[in-house]
Design an enzyme around this catalytic site. Structure first.
Site, PDB file in Angstrom:
ATOM      1  N   LYS A  86     -16.138  15.709  11.757  1.00 26.61           N
ATOM      2  CA  LYS A  86     -17.368  15.731  12.912  1.00 26.61           C
ATOM      3  C   LYS A  86     -17.231  17.339  13.263  1.00 26.61           C
ATOM      4  O   LYS A  86     -16.288  17.354  14.253  1.00 26.61           O
ATOM      5  CB  LYS A  86     -17.124  14.836  13.743  1.00 26.61           C
ATOM      6  CG  LYS A  86     -17.942  14.419  14.883  1.00 26.61           C
ATOM      7  CD  LYS A  86     -19.204  13.808  14.234  1.00 26.61           C
ATOM      8  CE  LYS A  86     -20.368  13.448  15.169  1.00 26.61           C
ATOM      9  NZ  LYS A  86     -20.012  12.210  15.692  1.00 26.61           N
ATOM     10  N   TRP A  98     -21.857  15.512  10.659  1.00 23.93           N
ATOM     11  CA  TRP A  98     -20.824  14.930   9.706  1.00 23.93           C
ATOM     12  C   TRP A  98     -20.865  15.928   8.666  1.00 23.93           C
ATOM     13  O   TRP A  98     -21.723  16.405   7.885  1.00 23.93           O
ATOM     14  CB  TRP A  98     -21.025  13.860   9.525  1.00 23.93           C
ATOM     15  CG  TRP A  98     -20.769  12.582  10.298  1.00 23.93           C
ATOM     16  CD1 TRP A  98     -21.765  11.805  11.020  1.00 23.93           C
ATOM     17  CD2 TRP A  98     -19.633  12.011  10.739  1.00 23.93           C
ATOM     18  NE1 TRP A  98     -21.251  11.020  11.949  1.00 23.93           N
ATOM     19  CE2 TRP A  98     -19.867  11.310  11.718  1.00 23.93           C
ATOM     20  CE3 TRP A  98     -18.189  12.663  10.805  1.00 23.93           C
ATOM     21  CZ2 TRP A  98     -19.036  10.619  12.696  1.00 23.93           C
ATOM     22  CZ3 TRP A  98     -17.218  12.011  11.462  1.00 23.93           C
ATOM     23  CH2 TRP A  98     -17.622  10.907  12.116  1.00 23.93           C
ATOM     24  N   THR A 104       0.829  -1.153  -0.037  1.00 28.83           N
ATOM     25  CA  THR A 104       0.013  -0.068   0.112  1.00 28.83           C
ATOM     26  C   THR A 104       0.897   1.243   0.072  1.00 28.83           C
ATOM     27  O   THR A 104       2.156   0.912   0.373  1.00 28.83           O
ATOM     28  CB  THR A 104      -0.889  -0.073   1.033  1.00 28.83           C
ATOM     29  OG1 THR A 104      -0.090   0.005   2.565  1.00 28.83           O
ATOM     30  CG2 THR A 104      -1.799  -1.211   1.342  1.00 28.83           C
ATOM     31  N   GLU A 136      -5.303  -3.730  -1.699  1.00 30.46           N
ATOM     32  CA  GLU A 136      -5.777  -5.189  -1.107  1.00 30.46           C
ATOM     33  C   GLU A 136      -6.911  -5.835  -1.888  1.00 30.46           C
ATOM     34  O   GLU A 136      -7.190  -7.058  -1.698  1.00 30.46           O
ATOM     35  CB  GLU A 136      -6.531  -4.824   0.098  1.00 30.46           C
ATOM     36  CG  GLU A 136      -5.561  -4.293   1.329  1.00 30.46           C
ATOM     37  CD  GLU A 136      -5.564  -2.730   1.335  1.00 30.46           C
ATOM     38  OE1 GLU A 136      -4.868  -2.257   2.444  1.00 30.46           O
ATOM     39  OE2 GLU A 136      -5.704  -2.358   0.269  1.00 30.46           O
TER      40      GLU A 136
END
Length: 526
Positions: free
Chosen positions: A427, A432, A187, A333
């Site tokens: 937040k 949100w 990654t 992945e």
């Protein structure tokens, strides 16, 4: 009752066999800078792979040997894609755009013994070599003329061209279990050290077949693909495998694929599909507009983007040149493709054999109704079930599902729409805010060329959004807020706009929000 079917392993060598025998005269091209644009056929690719494999004894390459590549998108790199795993060795494609510390970490973790490298990337290797005690052989793509080989007396140096010239080709690649490791990719390491994913022959072949299927990506042998995405990271989205399987014309852009070089290749080699990240497509647009009349995009019919959802302004610009934008989603992945969309506004439907779900904070499955949000999870024969350094896998999986870290909704027809990364949601005052939606709205402003939104700590509201912008014209903060207020709630409007000459990106071209948060904390901009 047992099956009467043959038990034939799914091996990467079978992809090459198909291309050699069914599409032997299909012409591809490797655009190699000073060496010019070199044409090759799939017959040439097979012959070179078998000849390179014939040199493996001299290089100490055996079943299971880790072979690293530090290389651009070239014919030589494509040869390694097939020769190394086809003999049971393991190809580790090293992303040379990572930091030296991360490169050293990944090569040490993979236990690489042989390095295949483009000459102009030798300074990258020289910087990390002292931390890599397992390296025994270095193969330079091209000749050794003018190369300083004093990095270590314990390393043997080879010219790829000479190896191919002197080696006796092998006639048949060996057969072995299809679950054998074929390659390693790490990654990009934006939230810590990179994590290693080990692909198998089976997973790679199934992924190639899935992205060839109609209804998804549909890699097509009649089409020509300009690979502006790195072969050094997640197999260039699987195109070097699926393209070979289907007999497609591959156009490899070679070393240092600048926007100008990509446009030159698009003009002269006339691909009809361009594969790359939104950042690459945006840079090509800038260069095209800066030199009107110099380049021709007339052959390009499809722009295949991935990594993050493309902004509508970019999609619209390419559309004015007759180019349709499609969008793929995936991760290291997931090999990487998981979903595909012909509508760039969302991530599309899962590919065949790829399953998705969304869950709440307690891990309970949520409905596919198009408005209930949850964390996106995935499983498939080409999704990893752990990491090479599996002590870091505990929080990444949930009862056999990969936790992607994306917040998404799934529509009743199976279309996935990602709202944000879990770690990038803001937040503020108990509510949100989506950084992605803020970015998309900013990018619709005519003065905004690039935009990225991050959360920063706030004493009263917990977090507040800060927008980093690259502008084409002067515009005030209040003008930008007024523009956003027409479509977004007032509490979403950024407290601050940071004007920058460039927005930090990761080694694979994604917005590097982790770095932006660090720079903000240190009161530094770029």
């Amino acid at each position: 009752m047992l099956t009467t079917m043959m038990d034939r392993p799914l091996l990467i060598s079978s992809l090459l066999w198909h291309a050699e025998n069914v599409f032997p005269d299909r012409v591809c091209v490797s655009c190699d800078g000073d060496r010019g644009d070199r044409e090759f056929t799939y017959r040439d690719l097979g012959a070179a792979a078998r000849r390179f494999a014939g040199a493996f004894d001299a290089l100490g390459i055996r079943f299971g040997t880790r072979v690293a590549t530090l290389a651009w998108n070239t014919f030589e790199h494509l040869v390694a894609y097939y020769a190394v795993p086809a003999c049971g060795a393991i190809l580790h494609t090293v992303n040379h755009r990572m930091s030296p510390d991360h490169i050293a970490y990944t090569m040490d973790k993979a236990e690489d013994e042989v390095v295949l490298i483009d000459a102009d990337l030798l300074p990258v290797f020289a910087e990390v070599f002292p931390r890599l005690p397992s390296i025994r052989h270095v193969v330079v793509f091209g000749s050794l003329d003018g190369i300083d080989r004093a990095v270590s007396a314990t390393v043997r140096w080879w010219s790829f061209d000479r190896l191919l010239r002197d080696a006796a080709p092998i006639e048949d690649f060996p057969e072995f279990d299809e679950t054998t490791a074929s390659s390693i990719c790490f990654t990009s390491g934006t939230t810590g050290l990179p994590k290693g994913v080990v692909y198998s022959h089976r997973s790679t072949v199934l992924h190639a077949m899935a992205i060839s299927a109609v209804g998804g990506v549909a890699i097509d042998g009649s089409r020509s693909y300009l690979l502006a995405t790195q072969m050094s990271h997640v197999h260039s989205w699987g195109v070097p495998h699926a393209g070979v399987l289907q007999g497609a014309r591959l156009v490899l852009p070679g070393p240092h694929p600048s926007p100008a070089e990509l446009l030159r290749i698009a003009t002269e080699q006339t691909p009809d599909v361009v594969v790359g990240a939104p950042a690459v497509a945006a840079l090509m647009r800038e260069r095209f507009d800066a030199e009107p009349g110099r380049y021709d995009l007339g052959s390009v019919r499809t722009l295949w983007l991935g990594g993050q959802a493309p902004p509508s302004g970019l999609v619209n610009w390419w559309a004015t040149h007759g180019v349709t934008t499609v969008n793929g989603w995936g991760m290291t992945e997931t090999s990487p493709m998981g979903t595909f969309s012909h509508l760039p506004a969302n991530q599309g439907r899962p590919l065949p054999l790829f399953q998705v779900r969304i869950v709440d904070e307690e891990g309970r499955s949520l409905p596919w109704n198009g408005f209930t949000t949850g964390e996106l999870q995935a499983r498939s024969p080409w999704v990893t079930g752990t990491y090479l350094d599996n002590d870091r896998a505990a929080d990444a999986f949930d009862d056999g599902w990969l936790r992607t870290g994306d917040v998404a909704v799934i529509h009743p027809n199976g279309e996935v729409q990602i709202h944000d990364r879990v770690k990038d949601l803001i937040k503020s005052g108990g509510e949100w805010i989506s950084s992605v939606e803020l970015e998309n709205q900013l990018l619709l402003h005519p003065a905004v060329l690039e935009a990225a939104v991050i959360a920063v700590p706030h004493e009263t509201w917990q977090e507040r959004p800060v927008a980093w912008v690259r502008l084409t014209d002067q515009v005030t903060d209040d003008e930008l807020r007024t523009y956003l207020a027409a479509t977004l709630p007032k509490f979403w409007l950024p407290d601050t706009f940071v004007r920058v000459g460039r927005i930090p990106t990761t080694s694979v071209g994604k917005l590097d929000k982790a770095r932006m948060r660090r720079l903000w904390a240190e009161n530094v901009t770029v």
